[in-house]
Structures are given as structure tokens and as C-alpha cells.
Motif scaffolding. Structure first.
Motif, PDB file in Angstrom:
ATOM      1  N   LEU A   1       0.807  -1.217   0.000  1.00 22.59           N
ATOM      2  CA  LEU A   1       0.000   0.000   0.000  1.00 22.59           C
ATOM      3  C   LEU A   1       0.843   1.271   0.000  1.00 22.59           C
TER       4      LEU A   1
ATOM      5  N   ILE B   1       0.765   3.500  -3.294  1.00 25.56           N
ATOM      6  CA  ILE B   1      -0.362   4.387  -3.588  1.00 25.56           C
ATOM      7  C   ILE B   1      -0.143   5.710  -2.852  1.00 25.56           C
TER       8      ILE B   1
ATOM      9  N   LEU C   1      -1.752   8.712  -1.651  1.00 28.63           N
ATOM     10  CA  LEU C   1      -2.441   9.185  -0.448  1.00 28.63           C
ATOM     11  C   LEU C   1      -2.639   8.062   0.569  1.00 28.63           C
ATOM     12  N   ILE C   2      -3.072   6.919   0.083  1.00 32.76           N
ATOM     13  CA  ILE C   2      -3.298   5.787   0.977  1.00 32.76           C
ATOM     14  C   ILE C   2      -1.977   5.325   1.603  1.00 32.76           C
ATOM     15  N   GLY C   3      -0.924   5.355   0.819  1.00 34.24           N
ATOM     16  CA  GLY C   3       0.383   4.949   1.321  1.00 34.24           C
ATOM     17  C   GLY C   3       0.865   5.807   2.471  1.00 34.24           C
TER      18      GLY C   3
ATOM     19  N   VAL D   1      -1.054   7.484   4.645  1.00 38.08           N
ATOM     20  CA  VAL D   1      -1.877   7.196   5.828  1.00 38.08           C
ATOM     21  C   VAL D   1      -1.507   5.840   6.414  1.00 38.08           C
ATOM     22  N   VAL D   2      -1.394   4.841   5.557  1.00 41.96           N
ATOM     23  CA  VAL D   2      -1.040   3.499   6.024  1.00 41.96           C
ATOM     24  C   VAL D   2       0.358   3.510   6.648  1.00 41.96           C
TER      25      VAL D   2
END
Length: 108
Positions: A58, A61, A63-65, A67-68
């Protein structure tokens, strides 16, 4: 006899640390206490590997990366603190099962 108990405590302390639970197979056979501590270490190792895999996949990615990545950093610090807590407990001989993962048994 006291040296034997001390050796078991040291081996149990080493086995709690992720990836070092394999020391149980080399030197800890026959001790239920060391086996329990190695089991906790194996569960910690599996959680670390899963977190690393999720973060790697993840993290690509945008934006997701981000946050994660932040969440996994918090999880990593929590795992480090729990590992230290378990190592201290293993050395004292008072290790307690952790919530959620304490009942997981990998070694029979």
C-alpha cells in the motif's frame, strides 16, 4: 539448579524477540515456559511480517500509502513497547498473555 533456571529465563527472554523465537528449536526443547515465550515471539514475528507486507504494497499508492505508513509506524512503536514489556516479564519469570494474541498457540 539455580543456573538452569537462569538459563531458561535468558532463553525465554531471547525467544520473545521477533525472529529469534527459533532459538527455542535449538536449545529450549523440554521447557513449557520457553515454549510459551517462543510462541509469543512467533506471533510477534508474523504480525511484523504482515505489517511489512501491507506497508510495502500500500506504500506505493500516494495518499493511501502516506496514511497506512503513519498507522504502521504507530503499530511498530506499539509492537516494540510490547516486545520490551514481554522480554522483561520473561526474564522475571512473570510473562502474561497479551490481549488478543495471548491465546494464539503455534507450537504444540
Amino acid at each position: 539448579m539455580a543456573q538452569f533456571e537462569e538459563d531458561k529465563k535468558i532463553l525465554a527472554t531471547v525467544c520473545v524477540f521477533p525472529f529469534l523465537f527459533l532459538a527455542y528449536f535449538l536449545a529450549g526443547k523440554g521447557s513449557e515456559y520457553v515454549k510459551y515465550c517462543a510462541n509469543q515471539g512467533a506471533v510477534f514475528t508474523i504480525i511484523h511480517v504482515i505489517c511489512w507486507g501491507v506497508g510495502s504494497v500500500l506504500g506505493i499508492i500516494p495518499l493511501i500509502g502516506a496514511v497506512v505508513g503513519l498507522v504502521l509506524k504507530v503499530v511498530g512503536v506499539a509492537m516494540l513497547l510490547l516486545t520490551i514489556y514481554q522480554m522483561v516479564g520473561a526474564y522475571k519469570g512473570t510473562i502474561k498473555p497479551l490481549p488478543v494474541i495471548g491465546d494464539v498457540t503455534l507450537f504444540k
